[in-house]
Design an enzyme around this catalytic site. Structure first.
Site, mmCIF file in Angstrom:
data_model
loop_
_atom_site.group_PDB
_atom_site.id
_atom_site.type_symbol
_atom_site.label_atom_id
_atom_site.label_comp_id
_atom_site.label_asym_id
_atom_site.label_seq_id
_atom_site.Cartn_x
_atom_site.Cartn_y
_atom_site.Cartn_z
ATOM 1 N N ASP A 1 -11.202 -3.847 -1.387
ATOM 2 C CA ASP A 1 -10.378 -3.144 -2.357
ATOM 3 C C ASP A 1 -11.186 -2.739 -3.495
ATOM 4 O O ASP A 1 -12.618 -3.204 -3.576
ATOM 5 C CB ASP A 1 -9.147 -4.207 -2.858
ATOM 6 C CG ASP A 1 -8.473 -3.580 -4.143
ATOM 7 O OD1 ASP A 1 -8.253 -2.469 -4.178
ATOM 8 O OD2 ASP A 1 -8.623 -4.257 -5.017
ATOM 9 N N ASP B 1 -10.330 -1.293 -7.324
ATOM 10 C CA ASP B 1 -9.787 -1.573 -8.549
ATOM 11 C C ASP B 1 -9.646 -3.097 -8.776
ATOM 12 O O ASP B 1 -8.863 -3.557 -7.995
ATOM 13 C CB ASP B 1 -8.587 -0.900 -8.895
ATOM 14 C CG ASP B 1 -8.906 0.694 -8.902
ATOM 15 O OD1 ASP B 1 -9.656 0.944 -9.806
ATOM 16 O OD2 ASP B 1 -8.260 1.590 -8.329
HETATM 17 C C1 XBP Z 1 -5.320 0.610 -7.403
HETATM 18 C C2 XBP Z 1 -4.085 1.377 -8.072
HETATM 19 C C3 XBP Z 1 -4.479 2.726 -8.387
HETATM 20 C C4 XBP Z 1 -5.273 2.583 -9.961
HETATM 21 C C5 XBP Z 1 -5.482 4.009 -10.443
HETATM 22 O O1 XBP Z 1 -4.835 0.221 -6.042
HETATM 23 O O2 XBP Z 1 -2.996 1.168 -7.801
HETATM 24 O O3 XBP Z 1 -3.154 3.402 -8.765
HETATM 25 O O4 XBP Z 1 -4.944 1.708 -10.835
HETATM 26 O O5 XBP Z 1 -5.823 4.908 -9.702
HETATM 27 P P1 XBP Z 1 -5.479 -0.720 -5.247
HETATM 28 P P2 XBP Z 1 -5.072 6.455 -9.440
HETATM 29 O O6 XBP Z 1 -6.398 -1.215 -6.276
HETATM 30 O O7 XBP Z 1 -4.229 -1.671 -4.722
HETATM 31 O O8 XBP Z 1 -6.175 -0.126 -4.034
HETATM 32 O O9 XBP Z 1 -4.618 6.857 -10.823
HETATM 33 O O10 XBP Z 1 -6.088 7.041 -9.012
HETATM 34 O O11 XBP Z 1 -4.051 5.899 -8.652
#
Ligand code: XBP
Length: 242
Positions: A8, A10
Site C-alpha cells: 500500500d 499512503d
Molecule cells: C488512500 C486513500 C486516498 C488518499 C488520498 O488509499 O484513501 O484517498 O487518502 O488520495 P489506500 P486521493 O492507502 O488505502 O490505498 O486524493 O488520490 O484519493
C-alpha cells in the site's frame, strides 16, 4: 513460496496522510475561500472513507454551508480534489515526505532476493508519480513489477479489486504474495483477495484493531527489523491455517 511483496502507499510507505494529503486538503479549502479545516482529530475518522474526493463529499454531508444540490457538491468536491492533488504534488516535490523506517531496507532485501515488488493503492496515479519520484528518484518505476492505482482499480478499498489487479500484473497467485498495509480497510481488501497481510501502524491508526493480520507493528524497523524470512514465516502460518 514468497514471490511478491505488495505495498500500500499512503501511510505504509510514507506518512502521506498526516504530512501530505491532510495539509493539502486544508490549503485547497483555504484557496477556495472555504472556512473548512480538517484538524488531525477530524481527519483520522475521515480516513475510513477511501478516496479523497469521496472524503470531501462525505464531510460536506455534515456541513450546513455546503452547496445545496448533489450536482453542485459533486462539482465542488471534484475541483477541490484536483487542487488538493496539485498542492500535494508540490509539497512532495519540495521534500515534505520521506520513507517510513525500514521501507527502503525491506524493498532492497526483496529485490536482492528476487521477490517482486508491487503497488496496490487506491490513491490517484498522479500522487504516486509525485511521491515516488521524490522518494525513489526519476526511474522509480523500474523498482516495481506492477503498479495499480485508483484509475486501474476504481472500486476503492476495502474492495479487493486493487489487490486482484496487482496479482494479475505480477503474475502470481494470492498464496505467493504478501501485502503491507496500515489501515483496516487495506487489510480487508488484501484478505478479500486471499493475500496474507502485515500491518505497520501509521499516525492515524495507532489504536485500531486488525483481526486476521499476520502481524501488527509500529513500523518495519520497530521493535526489530522485519525481514523477508519473518514474512515467509507469516505466509506459511496462513497457508497451514487455510
Ligand atoms: C488512500 C486513500 C486516498 C488518499 C488520498 O488509499 O484513501 O484517498 O487518502 O488520495 P489506500 P486521493 O492507502 O488505502 O490505498 O486524493 O488520490 O484519493
Amino acid at each position: 513460496m514468497l514471490r511478491a511483496l505488495i505495498w500500500d502507499v499512503d501511510g505504509t510507505i510514507a506518512e502521506t496522510e498526516r504530512d501530505g494529503h491532510c495539509v493539502a486538503f486544508n490549503l485547497a479549502f483555504e484557496e477556495a475561500g472555504l472556512a473548512w479545516r480538517w484538524s488531525p482529530d477530524h481527519y483520522g475518522p475521515l480516513l475510513h472513507v477511501a478516496g479523497g474526493r469521496e472524503r470531501i463529499l462525505h464531510d460536506m454531508a455534515q456541513r450546513a454551508d455546503a452547496p445545496a444540490t448533489a450536482a453542485e457538491r459533486e462539482a465542488l468536491a471534484r475541483a477541490l480534489h484536483l487542487r488538493k492533488n496539485a498542492i500535494y504534488a508540490e509539497r512532495v516535490a519540495a521534500g515534505a515526505l520521506s520513507p517510513r523506517p525500514g521501507v527502503l531496507r525491506l524493498m532492497d532485501e526483496a529485490a536482492a532476493a528476487g521477490v517482486q515488488l508491487g503497488i496496490a493503492t487506491t490513491t490517484s496515479g498522479s500522487n504516486v508519480q509525485a511521491l515516488f519520484s521524490s522518494l525513489f528518484g526519476a526511474d522509480w518505476r523500474r523498482r516495481f513489477a506492477a503498479v495499480v492505482c485508483a484509475e486501474e482499480a476504481p472500486q476503492l478499498k476495502p474492495h479487493p479489486q486493487v489487490y486482484l489487479r496487482a496479482l494479475q500484473g505480477l503474475g502470481v497467485v494470492a498464496g505467493e504474495a504478501f501485502a503491507l498495509e496500515d489501515t483496516p480497510n487495506g487489510l480487508l481488501a488484501a484478505q478479500a483477495a486471499g493475500i496474507a497481510c502485515g500491518i505497520t501502524r501509521s499516525a492515524f491508526f495507532v489504536h485500531d484493531r486488525y483481526p486476521g493480520a499476520a502481524w501488527v507493528r509500529p513500523d518495519l524497523d520497530t521493535p526489530t527489523p522485519m525481514t523477508l524470512d519473518a514474512i515467509r514465516a507469516g505466509l506459511s502460518v496462513k497457508i497451514r491455517a487455510s
